[in-house]
Design a protein around this motif. Structure first.
Motif, PDB file in Angstrom:
ATOM      1  N   ASP B 114       3.599   2.990  -2.978  1.00  0.00           N
ATOM      2  CA  ASP B 114       3.748   1.615  -2.498  1.00  0.00           C
ATOM      3  C   ASP B 114       2.593   0.779  -3.051  1.00  0.00           C
ATOM      4  O   ASP B 114       1.435   0.980  -2.680  1.00  0.00           O
ATOM      5  N   GLY B 115       2.898  -0.132  -3.950  1.00  0.00           N
ATOM      6  CA  GLY B 115       1.837  -0.967  -4.508  1.00  0.00           C
ATOM      7  C   GLY B 115       2.260  -1.588  -5.828  1.00  0.00           C
ATOM      8  O   GLY B 115       3.349  -1.322  -6.334  1.00  0.00           O
ATOM      9  N   LYS B 116       1.366  -2.409  -6.365  1.00  0.00           N
ATOM     10  CA  LYS B 116       1.642  -3.062  -7.657  1.00  0.00           C
ATOM     11  C   LYS B 116       1.007  -2.257  -8.775  1.00  0.00           C
ATOM     12  O   LYS B 116      -0.169  -1.897  -8.686  1.00  0.00           O
ATOM     13  N   ALA B 117       1.783  -1.989  -9.800  1.00  0.00           N
ATOM     14  CA  ALA B 117       1.262  -1.231 -10.947  1.00  0.00           C
ATOM     15  C   ALA B 117       0.729  -2.194 -11.995  1.00  0.00           C
ATOM     16  O   ALA B 117       1.349  -3.226 -12.278  1.00  0.00           O
ATOM     17  N   LYS B 118      -0.414  -1.832 -12.541  1.00  0.00           N
ATOM     18  CA  LYS B 118      -0.983  -2.612 -13.653  1.00  0.00           C
ATOM     19  C   LYS B 118      -1.350  -1.638 -14.754  1.00  0.00           C
ATOM     20  O   LYS B 118      -2.026  -0.625 -14.500  1.00  0.00           O
ATOM     21  N   PHE B 119      -0.904  -1.939 -15.977  1.00  0.00           N
ATOM     22  CA  PHE B 119      -1.224  -1.039 -17.090  1.00  0.00           C
ATOM     23  C   PHE B 119      -2.707  -1.115 -17.442  1.00  0.00           C
ATOM     24  O   PHE B 119      -3.315  -2.198 -17.449  1.00  0.00           O
ATOM     25  N   ILE B 120      -3.271   0.061 -17.733  1.00  0.00           N
ATOM     26  CA  ILE B 120      -4.614   0.142 -18.318  1.00  0.00           C
ATOM     27  C   ILE B 120      -4.463   0.446 -19.809  1.00  0.00           C
ATOM     28  O   ILE B 120      -5.165  -0.081 -20.651  1.00  0.00           O
ATOM     29  N   ASP B 121      -3.546   1.352 -20.108  1.00  0.00           N
ATOM     30  CA  ASP B 121      -3.182   1.653 -21.496  1.00  0.00           C
ATOM     31  C   ASP B 121      -1.723   2.115 -21.472  1.00  0.00           C
ATOM     32  O   ASP B 121      -1.078   2.076 -20.419  1.00  0.00           O
ATOM     33  N   LYS B 122      -1.228   2.588 -22.610  1.00  0.00           N
ATOM     34  CA  LYS B 122       0.214   2.870 -22.670  1.00  0.00           C
ATOM     35  C   LYS B 122       0.628   4.125 -21.886  1.00  0.00           C
ATOM     36  O   LYS B 122       1.817   4.385 -21.728  1.00  0.00           O
ATOM     37  N   ASN B 123      -0.331   4.867 -21.401  1.00  0.00           N
ATOM     38  CA  ASN B 123      -0.001   6.048 -20.598  1.00  0.00           C
ATOM     39  C   ASN B 123      -0.547   5.995 -19.169  1.00  0.00           C
ATOM     40  O   ASN B 123      -0.408   6.971 -18.423  1.00  0.00           O
ATOM     41  N   THR B 124      -1.166   4.873 -18.801  1.00  0.00           N
ATOM     42  CA  THR B 124      -1.815   4.835 -17.481  1.00  0.00           C
ATOM     43  C   THR B 124      -1.628   3.493 -16.785  1.00  0.00           C
ATOM     44  O   THR B 124      -1.733   2.442 -17.418  1.00  0.00           O
ATOM     45  N   VAL B 125      -1.362   3.567 -15.485  1.00  0.00           N
ATOM     46  CA  VAL B 125      -1.372   2.354 -14.653  1.00  0.00           C
ATOM     47  C   VAL B 125      -2.315   2.600 -13.465  1.00  0.00           C
ATOM     48  O   VAL B 125      -2.600   3.755 -13.123  1.00  0.00           O
ATOM     49  N   THR B 126      -2.760   1.502 -12.875  1.00  0.00           N
ATOM     50  CA  THR B 126      -3.464   1.640 -11.602  1.00  0.00           C
ATOM     51  C   THR B 126      -2.551   1.103 -10.506  1.00  0.00           C
ATOM     52  O   THR B 126      -1.829   0.123 -10.700  1.00  0.00           O
ATOM     53  N   VAL B 127      -2.612   1.776  -9.359  1.00  0.00           N
ATOM     54  CA  VAL B 127      -1.861   1.332  -8.182  1.00  0.00           C
ATOM     55  C   VAL B 127      -2.820   1.414  -6.995  1.00  0.00           C
ATOM     56  O   VAL B 127      -3.306   2.502  -6.680  1.00  0.00           O
ATOM     57  N   ASN B 128      -3.105   0.290  -6.402  1.00  0.00           N
ATOM     58  CA  ASN B 128      -4.076   0.238  -5.291  1.00  0.00           C
ATOM     59  C   ASN B 128      -5.389   0.931  -5.660  1.00  0.00           C
ATOM     60  O   ASN B 128      -5.969   1.657  -4.866  1.00  0.00           O
ATOM     61  N   GLY B 129      -5.819   0.759  -6.891  1.00  0.00           N
ATOM     62  CA  GLY B 129      -7.097   1.328  -7.332  1.00  0.00           C
ATOM     63  C   GLY B 129      -7.010   2.773  -7.807  1.00  0.00           C
ATOM     64  O   GLY B 129      -7.970   3.306  -8.360  1.00  0.00           O
ATOM     65  N   ASN B 130      -5.850   3.421  -7.608  1.00  0.00           N
ATOM     66  CA  ASN B 130      -5.694   4.805  -8.078  1.00  0.00           C
ATOM     67  C   ASN B 130      -4.992   4.826  -9.436  1.00  0.00           C
ATOM     68  O   ASN B 130      -4.086   4.036  -9.674  1.00  0.00           O
ATOM     69  N   LYS B 131      -5.423   5.772 -10.271  1.00  0.00           N
ATOM     70  CA  LYS B 131      -4.804   5.881 -11.600  1.00  0.00           C
ATOM     71  C   LYS B 131      -3.613   6.827 -11.564  1.00  0.00           C
ATOM     72  O   LYS B 131      -3.671   7.896 -10.952  1.00  0.00           O
ATOM     73  N   ILE B 132      -2.546   6.402 -12.219  1.00  0.00           N
ATOM     74  CA  ILE B 132      -1.370   7.265 -12.383  1.00  0.00           C
ATOM     75  C   ILE B 132      -1.084   7.314 -13.874  1.00  0.00           C
ATOM     76  O   ILE B 132      -0.944   6.261 -14.521  1.00  0.00           O
ATOM     77  N   SER B 133      -1.012   8.510 -14.424  1.00  0.00           N
ATOM     78  CA  SER B 133      -0.700   8.600 -15.849  1.00  0.00           C
ATOM     79  C   SER B 133       0.675   9.238 -16.023  1.00  0.00           C
ATOM     80  O   SER B 133       1.112  10.032 -15.179  1.00  0.00           O
ATOM     81  N   ALA B 134       1.344   8.851 -17.087  1.00  0.00           N
ATOM     82  CA  ALA B 134       2.670   9.414 -17.370  1.00  0.00           C
ATOM     83  C   ALA B 134       2.893   9.440 -18.869  1.00  0.00           C
ATOM     84  O   ALA B 134       2.364   8.590 -19.603  1.00  0.00           O
ATOM     85  N   PHE B 135       3.697  10.420 -19.279  1.00  0.00           N
ATOM     86  CA  PHE B 135       4.016  10.497 -20.705  1.00  0.00           C
ATOM     87  C   PHE B 135       5.031   9.412 -21.069  1.00  0.00           C
ATOM     88  O   PHE B 135       4.980   8.835 -22.146  1.00  0.00           O
ATOM     89  N   ASN B 136       5.946   9.124 -20.158  1.00  0.00           N
ATOM     90  CA  ASN B 136       6.969   8.085 -20.386  1.00  0.00           C
ATOM     91  C   ASN B 136       6.925   7.057 -19.258  1.00  0.00           C
ATOM     92  O   ASN B 136       6.612   7.411 -18.118  1.00  0.00           O
ATOM     93  N   PHE B 137       7.276   5.826 -19.590  1.00  0.00           N
ATOM     94  CA  PHE B 137       7.378   4.777 -18.572  1.00  0.00           C
ATOM     95  C   PHE B 137       8.722   4.063 -18.679  1.00  0.00           C
ATOM     96  O   PHE B 137       9.247   3.877 -19.782  1.00  0.00           O
ATOM     97  N   ILE B 138       9.260   3.646 -17.543  1.00  0.00           N
ATOM     98  CA  ILE B 138      10.369   2.682 -17.521  1.00  0.00           C
ATOM     99  C   ILE B 138       9.941   1.541 -16.604  1.00  0.00           C
ATOM    100  O   ILE B 138       9.596   1.775 -15.438  1.00  0.00           O
ATOM    101  N   ILE B 139       9.926   0.338 -17.161  1.00  0.00           N
ATOM    102  CA  ILE B 139       9.584  -0.824 -16.342  1.00  0.00           C
ATOM    103  C   ILE B 139      10.889  -1.413 -15.805  1.00  0.00           C
ATOM    104  O   ILE B 139      11.808  -1.719 -16.572  1.00  0.00           O
ATOM    105  N   ALA B 140      10.962  -1.541 -14.497  1.00  0.00           N
ATOM    106  CA  ALA B 140      12.193  -2.051 -13.858  1.00  0.00           C
ATOM    107  C   ALA B 140      11.784  -2.906 -12.661  1.00  0.00           C
ATOM    108  O   ALA B 140      12.156  -2.616 -11.523  1.00  0.00           O
ATOM    109  N   THR B 141      11.007  -3.923 -12.942  1.00  0.00           N
ATOM    110  CA  THR B 141      10.405  -4.710 -11.850  1.00  0.00           C
ATOM    111  C   THR B 141      11.276  -5.867 -11.387  1.00  0.00           C
ATOM    112  O   THR B 141      10.872  -6.627 -10.499  1.00  0.00           O
ATOM    113  N   GLY B 142      12.448  -6.034 -12.019  1.00  0.00           N
ATOM    114  CA  GLY B 142      13.393  -7.029 -11.511  1.00  0.00           C
ATOM    115  C   GLY B 142      12.988  -8.468 -11.779  1.00  0.00           C
ATOM    116  O   GLY B 142      12.252  -8.768 -12.723  1.00  0.00           O
TER     117      GLY B 142
END
Lengths: 78, 461
Positions: B114-142
């Motif tokens: 639950d939170g807003k994602a912001k990209f740091i680089d092409k494999n990482t976003v921050t959400v509420n100050g926590n880093k989440i990394s992924a090999f693939n992303f799909i943006i579907a923010t409507g």
């Protein structure tokens, strides 16, 4: 020149799956060696220049109707 | 830092479709993060298709009960609008629970953030100050509602919050003339409001031929909706009782009890820091035919994409296509095979090319149009104002279909199959349709390519 390709492999649930995926990879032209891990859902594939690492995602064993899927994660020169 | 195979930014139709498809294709082994804020399910179930269709259907039921259309029948009907709106919101809650919350519980491979994602680089976003990394992303923010910069526009509803209204406005202004505007106009008109549609554009809807939109406007005007099109709103003055709308092209301002702004939606992408991931965008995110963005491992789907149509069904399709392509498929979407409908009464629906588009492309075509008065079921329903228009190429293949008719949203699917599978008007004619149905209008329109339908008996093959 050889390369080591790390594949994320989805859909494997047992040792038979490991054998099936290993055979599929080993039977591909340019593939020199294969180690498949069921626990990690990964495969390490040693290839020569005859194969583009990306093409490994679409070999027979990863195509429909097979339920296995693969995605290249890393490619390292050996 | 949490690591995933796939991170989906969004919790709406495109996001769910992508997450479920990716899970299915990988036997639920793909580790997925789904990141978003607000009510689960996004626009469609919470403030879009689901509540709006509930509102429209209920309003039709109320109108039909109030004005019986068959001879010899009379009725009296009352409405507790507050109670009705409470039931609408409960319905939305139930659908959200059944179609989203419970569905998600079936997928142990999906973690919800639950939170807003912001990209740091092409494999990482921050959400509420926590880093989440992924090999693939799909943006579907409507998308979000577009609010124009109008002097005095301070107290208004949009399609996001109209669901909090508890009193039927005596007089209602709707700013905009797209599908949301027409549907809400229809609903409140059915409930007894005097509805004024006001827009700078001269036309209703986008992507239809003028003969269709003119017919629709005439039908809606006959049903009591007042149109003020091609005008510029200069100012809105607010007093305790009323909102007074001043615009050019009229002698008198319009005073109303409530205003709904329905001037379109815009992609929801400002806070994503797309530059950090080198994802290109204009008004929306730019994608290729495979839904891939300018960044190799990032896809986008749904209303956040730069595209004309903003549809729940298209968003769902795009989410599934993006997930499939990430996993090695080679899928793309032909936008001409995607049906579109507005649920005003009568419904208006379309698929494929319009005459206008074919003219612009200098393509040869044949067009046939039938009046709904030729359709027995429409006459039985006493709702026979409308048109079925079919366009074919010189080899009889169906290129497009536009319909104004009761239940058109239910049977435009016939046009989708025809366009998608390059079928001909002979295929329409040689296929038995149920008599009497409004859907039979498609067959009669098909027959109009080969004969004079005024000389046809019922069920003529």
């Amino acid at each position: 020149m050889t390369k080591k390709v790390e594949l994320r492999v989805y859909g494997m649930t047992c040792d038979d799956c490991v054998a099936h995926v290993s055979e599929g990879l080993k039977g591909t032209k340019g593939v020199l060696d294969v180690i498949v891990s069921l626990k990690d859902g990964k495969a390490e594939v040693l290839i020569n220049d005859a194969v583009n690492p990306k093409e490994l995602e679409n070999i027979e064993v990863f195509k429909k109707p097979s339920h296995y899927k693969a995605q290249v994660r890393r490619v390292k020169d050996e | 830092m949490s690591e995933y195979d796939l991170a989906i930014i969004g919790i709406g139709a495109a996001a769910f479709s992508a997450a479920i498809k990716a899970s299915e294709l990988t036997s639920n082994q793909m580790k997925i993060a789904m990141i978003g804020y607000g009510a689960l399910g996004g626009t469609c179930v919470n403030v879009g298709c689901v509540p709006s269709k509930y509102l429209i259907e209920a309003s039709k039921s109320f109108r039909n009960a109030k004005k019986m259309v068959y001879d010899g029948m009379e009725s009296s009907v009352t409405i507790d609008f507050n109670e009705f709106m409470e039931s609408l919101n409960k319905f939305v809650e139930t659908e959200r629970e059944e179609k989203y919350t419970k569905v998600l519980k079936n997928f142990k491979n999906i973690d919800l953030y639950d939170g807003k994602a912001k990209f740091i680089d092409k494999n990482t976003v921050t959400v509420n100050g926590n880093k989440i990394s992924a090999f693939n992303f799909i943006i579907a923010t409507g998308s979000k509602t577009f609010i124009p910069d109008l002097k005095g526009l301070v107290n208004y509803y949009t399609s996001d919050n109209i669901w909090t209204i508890r009193k039927i406005p005596e007089k209602l202004a709707i700013l905009g003339s797209g599908e949301v505007a027409l549907e809400l106009a229809n609903a409140f008109s059915n409930f007894g409001s005097e509805v004024h549609i006001i827009n700078r554009s001269n036309r209703l809807l986008k992507g239809f031929d003028d003969d269709i939109t003119n017919e629709l406007r005439n039908i809606m005007a006959k049903n009591g909706i007042k149109f003020h099109l091609g005008v510029d709103i200069k100012e809105i003055k607010n007093n305790k009782e009323k909102k007074i709308i001043f615009y050019n092209g009229t002698e008198q301002p319009i005073d109303v009890d409530e205003i709904i702004v329905a001037m379109g939606r815009q992609p929801n992408i400002e806070e994503l820091c797309l530059e950090k991931a080198e994802v290109k965008y204009n008004h929306g995110i730019l994608v290729d035919s495979h839904m891939k963005t300018s960044c190799e491992n990032i896809y986008a789907a749904g209303d956040c994409v730069e595209q004309e149509l903003k549809l729940e069904t298209l968003a769902g399709k795009e989410g599934a296509v993006a997930a499939g392509n990430i996993l090695g498929s080679d899928e793309s979407i032909n936008i001409k095979e995607i049906p579109w409908a507005a649920f005003c009464e009568p419904n208006v629906a379309s698929v494929g090319y319009t005459e206008k588009e074919l003219k612009l492309q200098n393509r040869d075509y044949i067009v046939r149009k039938i009046d709904l008065k030729n359709v027995v079921k429409a006459n039985i329903l006493k709702s026979n104002e409308g048109i079925v228009k079919i366009i074919s190429d010189n080899e009889k293949r169906i290129l497009g279909m536009q319909i104004i008719a009761p239940h058109a949203a239910e049977f435009i699917i016939e046009g989708v199959y025809l366009v998608k599978h390059r079928l001909t008007y002979d295929d329409i004619i040689n296929t038995s349709h149920i008599f009497p149905t409004v859907a039979e209008s498609v067959k009669i329109a098909g027959q109009s390519f080969i004969r004079d339908i005024s000389k046809m008996s019922c069920c003529m093959e």
